[in-house]
Design an enzyme around this catalytic site. Structure first.
Site, PDB file in Angstrom:
ATOM      1  N   ASN A  38      19.678  12.153 -35.228  1.00 24.76           N
ATOM      2  CA  ASN A  38      18.792  11.694 -34.335  1.00 24.76           C
ATOM      3  C   ASN A  38      17.236  11.717 -35.059  1.00 24.76           C
ATOM      4  O   ASN A  38      16.598  12.344 -35.518  1.00 24.76           O
ATOM      5  CB  ASN A  38      18.508  12.708 -33.200  1.00 24.76           C
ATOM      6  CG  ASN A  38      17.083  12.453 -32.443  1.00 24.76           C
ATOM      7  OD1 ASN A  38      16.613  11.353 -32.471  1.00 24.76           O
ATOM      8  ND2 ASN A  38      16.728  13.196 -31.309  1.00 24.76           N
ATOM      9  N   TRP A  39      17.250  10.313 -35.506  1.00 27.90           N
ATOM     10  CA  TRP A  39      15.950  10.084 -36.539  1.00 27.90           C
ATOM     11  C   TRP A  39      14.816  10.097 -35.649  1.00 27.90           C
ATOM     12  O   TRP A  39      13.525   9.963 -36.384  1.00 27.90           O
ATOM     13  CB  TRP A  39      16.093   8.475 -37.069  1.00 27.90           C
ATOM     14  CG  TRP A  39      17.260   8.473 -38.043  1.00 27.90           C
ATOM     15  CD1 TRP A  39      18.137   9.486 -38.188  1.00 27.90           C
ATOM     16  CD2 TRP A  39      17.693   7.356 -38.682  1.00 27.90           C
ATOM     17  NE1 TRP A  39      19.231   9.015 -39.158  1.00 27.90           N
ATOM     18  CE2 TRP A  39      18.881   7.649 -39.503  1.00 27.90           C
ATOM     19  CE3 TRP A  39      17.315   6.045 -38.673  1.00 27.90           C
ATOM     20  CZ2 TRP A  39      19.382   6.591 -40.345  1.00 27.90           C
ATOM     21  CZ3 TRP A  39      17.523   5.245 -39.583  1.00 27.90           C
ATOM     22  CH2 TRP A  39      18.932   5.448 -40.470  1.00 27.90           C
ATOM     23  N   LYS A  40      14.621  10.363 -34.509  1.00 33.76           N
ATOM     24  CA  LYS A  40      13.108  10.407 -33.651  1.00 33.76           C
ATOM     25  C   LYS A  40      12.261   9.313 -33.988  1.00 33.76           C
ATOM     26  O   LYS A  40      12.725   7.957 -34.408  1.00 33.76           O
ATOM     27  CB  LYS A  40      12.708  11.618 -33.769  1.00 33.76           C
ATOM     28  CG  LYS A  40      13.610  12.700 -33.569  1.00 33.76           C
ATOM     29  CD  LYS A  40      13.172  14.138 -33.292  1.00 33.76           C
ATOM     30  CE  LYS A  40      14.104  15.202 -32.848  1.00 33.76           C
ATOM     31  NZ  LYS A  40      13.628  16.580 -32.559  1.00 33.76           N
ATOM     32  N   HIS A  47      16.885  13.822 -23.936  1.00 35.98           N
ATOM     33  CA  HIS A  47      16.479  14.684 -24.881  1.00 35.98           C
ATOM     34  C   HIS A  47      15.335  15.345 -24.437  1.00 35.98           C
ATOM     35  O   HIS A  47      14.520  15.135 -23.454  1.00 35.98           O
ATOM     36  CB  HIS A  47      16.323  13.849 -26.350  1.00 35.98           C
ATOM     37  CG  HIS A  47      15.876  14.639 -27.313  1.00 35.98           C
ATOM     38  ND1 HIS A  47      14.800  15.317 -27.494  1.00 35.98           N
ATOM     39  CD2 HIS A  47      16.854  15.156 -28.294  1.00 35.98           C
ATOM     40  CE1 HIS A  47      14.916  16.016 -28.704  1.00 35.98           C
ATOM     41  NE2 HIS A  47      16.068  15.924 -29.302  1.00 35.98           N
ATOM     42  N   GLU A  78      12.865  16.111 -25.551  1.00 33.97           N
ATOM     43  CA  GLU A  78      11.169  15.466 -25.854  1.00 33.97           C
ATOM     44  C   GLU A  78      11.114  14.606 -24.961  1.00 33.97           C
ATOM     45  O   GLU A  78       9.927  14.316 -24.552  1.00 33.97           O
ATOM     46  CB  GLU A  78      11.243  15.092 -27.100  1.00 33.97           C
ATOM     47  CG  GLU A  78      11.180  16.304 -28.304  1.00 33.97           C
ATOM     48  CD  GLU A  78      11.681  15.799 -29.818  1.00 33.97           C
ATOM     49  OE1 GLU A  78      12.002  14.695 -29.869  1.00 33.97           O
ATOM     50  OE2 GLU A  78      12.007  16.821 -30.467  1.00 33.97           O
ATOM     51  N   GLU A 115      21.028  21.917 -26.656  1.00 30.87           N
ATOM     52  CA  GLU A 115      19.869  21.818 -27.733  1.00 30.87           C
ATOM     53  C   GLU A 115      18.750  22.906 -27.158  1.00 30.87           C
ATOM     54  O   GLU A 115      17.994  22.346 -26.396  1.00 30.87           O
ATOM     55  CB  GLU A 115      19.428  20.647 -28.066  1.00 30.87           C
ATOM     56  CG  GLU A 115      20.053  19.562 -28.523  1.00 30.87           C
ATOM     57  CD  GLU A 115      19.718  18.353 -29.086  1.00 30.87           C
ATOM     58  OE1 GLU A 115      19.488  18.261 -30.362  1.00 30.87           O
ATOM     59  OE2 GLU A 115      18.711  17.817 -28.517  1.00 30.87           O
ATOM     60  N   GLY A 175      13.216  21.635 -34.066  1.00 30.54           N
ATOM     61  CA  GLY A 175      12.178  21.313 -35.053  1.00 30.54           C
ATOM     62  C   GLY A 175      11.387  22.529 -35.575  1.00 30.54           C
ATOM     63  O   GLY A 175      10.370  22.563 -36.230  1.00 30.54           O
ATOM     64  N   SER A 184      17.499  22.725 -35.451  1.00 36.43           N
ATOM     65  CA  SER A 184      17.362  23.035 -36.680  1.00 36.43           C
ATOM     66  C   SER A 184      18.915  23.325 -37.361  1.00 36.43           C
ATOM     67  O   SER A 184      19.218  24.203 -38.278  1.00 36.43           O
ATOM     68  CB  SER A 184      16.613  24.402 -36.752  1.00 36.43           C
ATOM     69  OG  SER A 184      15.381  24.352 -36.209  1.00 36.43           O
ATOM     70  N   GLY A 229      18.369  16.731 -36.126  1.00 36.83           N
ATOM     71  CA  GLY A 229      17.109  16.051 -36.174  1.00 36.83           C
ATOM     72  C   GLY A 229      16.756  16.068 -37.700  1.00 36.83           C
ATOM     73  O   GLY A 229      17.154  14.984 -38.193  1.00 36.83           O
ATOM     74  N   GLY A 230      16.087  16.741 -37.976  1.00 38.56           N
ATOM     75  CA  GLY A 230      15.116  16.689 -39.401  1.00 38.56           C
ATOM     76  C   GLY A 230      15.896  16.403 -40.342  1.00 38.56           C
ATOM     77  O   GLY A 230      15.674  15.768 -41.331  1.00 38.56           O
TER      78      GLY A 230
HETATM   79  P1  PGA Z   1      16.080  19.433 -35.297  1.00 40.18           P
HETATM   80  O1  PGA Z   1      16.131  18.624 -33.996  1.00 40.18           O
HETATM   81  O2  PGA Z   1      17.470  19.458 -36.015  1.00 40.18           O
HETATM   82  O3  PGA Z   1      14.890  18.805 -36.254  1.00 40.18           O
HETATM   83  O4  PGA Z   1      15.701  20.808 -34.562  1.00 40.18           O
HETATM   84  C1  PGA Z   1      17.343  18.393 -33.285  1.00 40.18           C
HETATM   85  C2  PGA Z   1      17.198  17.353 -32.069  1.00 40.18           C
HETATM   86  O5  PGA Z   1      15.959  17.209 -31.535  1.00 40.18           O
HETATM   87  O6  PGA Z   1      18.102  16.629 -31.557  1.00 40.18           O
END
Ligand code: PGA
Length: 251
Positions: free
Chosen positions: A9-11, A95, A97, A167, A173, A213, A234-235
């Protein structure tokens, strides 16, 4: 044996050149991997580029969000049909967010899941509890509600087209990964919920990803748990090296 999925997930990161570079270098570095399903969720402006960049690769792509309607006066939104039109096969739904910042409710998420299925997009349904919900002991209740309302009116046949991503919000994050045991406990809870509400067969087939993470150093211990079938990253998906290591270490 359920086939693993590793999804990135590149956000809201990268620009045209860096998005193309990342997708190209990833496709090159994992071109021999044929035993893991690989997916990326780039920002919307770069999706159309992926049609060309990923055309001969084993990587599927999709959007991070969409509207549930086919068309209409919804300024700023993207329809499922538009996403299909530019080659998307997948869509992230719910998600944390989006739930938190954009106030997406379980009911709205349910409409998006139905729209995705009707448009032959594979939805990745994201669920997870906040730290406060965990600490107050309501974690299973919260997850049960996200599943019950999120999946309302979805038949068993259609449910089989979905991927679930657990998640925990406190692990996203933050660098704080859930321990494999904590993650496994919730994955098993989710699988049992599926068994109770659909069937044993469907619960055995359903792929449930962990997100929060995930990195090359912890992927092995997470995916070696009996109910963890891969990851939503994500990251660590923003660098070809770390994401391709996660893919390789997940096997
Ligand atoms: P993260 O994000 O790996 O940076 O914790 C995961 C996600 O939000 O899908």
């Amino acid at each position: 044996m359920r086939r693993k999925i590793i999804a990135g997930n590149w956000k809201m990161h990268l620009l045209t050149d860096s998005a193309i570079d990342l997708a190209k270098s990833l496709a090159e570095s994992i071109k021999d991997v044929d035993d893991v399903d690989i997916a990326i969720f780039p920002p919307a402006p770069y999706l159309i580029l992926m049609k060309e960049v990923l055309k001969d690769s084993n990587i599927k792509y999709g959007a991070q969000n969409m509207h549930f309607a086919e068309k209409g006066a919804y300024t700023g939104e993207l329809s499922p049909g538009m996403l299909k039109d530019i080659g998307c096969k997948l869509i992230l739904v719910g998600h944390s967010e989006r739930r938190k910042i954009f106030k997406e409710s379980n009911e709205l998420i349910n409409s998006k899941l139905i729209a995705a299925i009707n448009n032959h997009l594979t939805p990745y349904l994201c669920i997870g509890e906040t730290l406060e919900e965990r600490e107050s002991g309501k974690l299973f209740e919260v997850i049960e509600e996200q599943l019950t309302i999120g999946l309302k009116s979805i038949s068993e046949d259609d449910f089989n087209k979905i991927v679930i991503a657990y998640e925990p919000v406190w692990a996203i994050g933050t660098g704080k990964t859930a321990t494999p045991e904590i993650a496994q406990e919730m994955h098993l809870f989710i699988r049992n919920w599926i068994k109770k509400n659909y069937s044993e067969n469907t619960s055995e087939k359903m792929r449930i990803l962990y997100g929060g993470s995930m990195k090359p150093e912890n992927v092995k211990s997470l995916v070696s748990q009996p109910d963890i079938d891969g990851g939503l990253v994500g990251g660590a998906s923003l660098k070809s090296e770390s994401f391709s290591q996660i893919i390789r270490f997940s096997r």
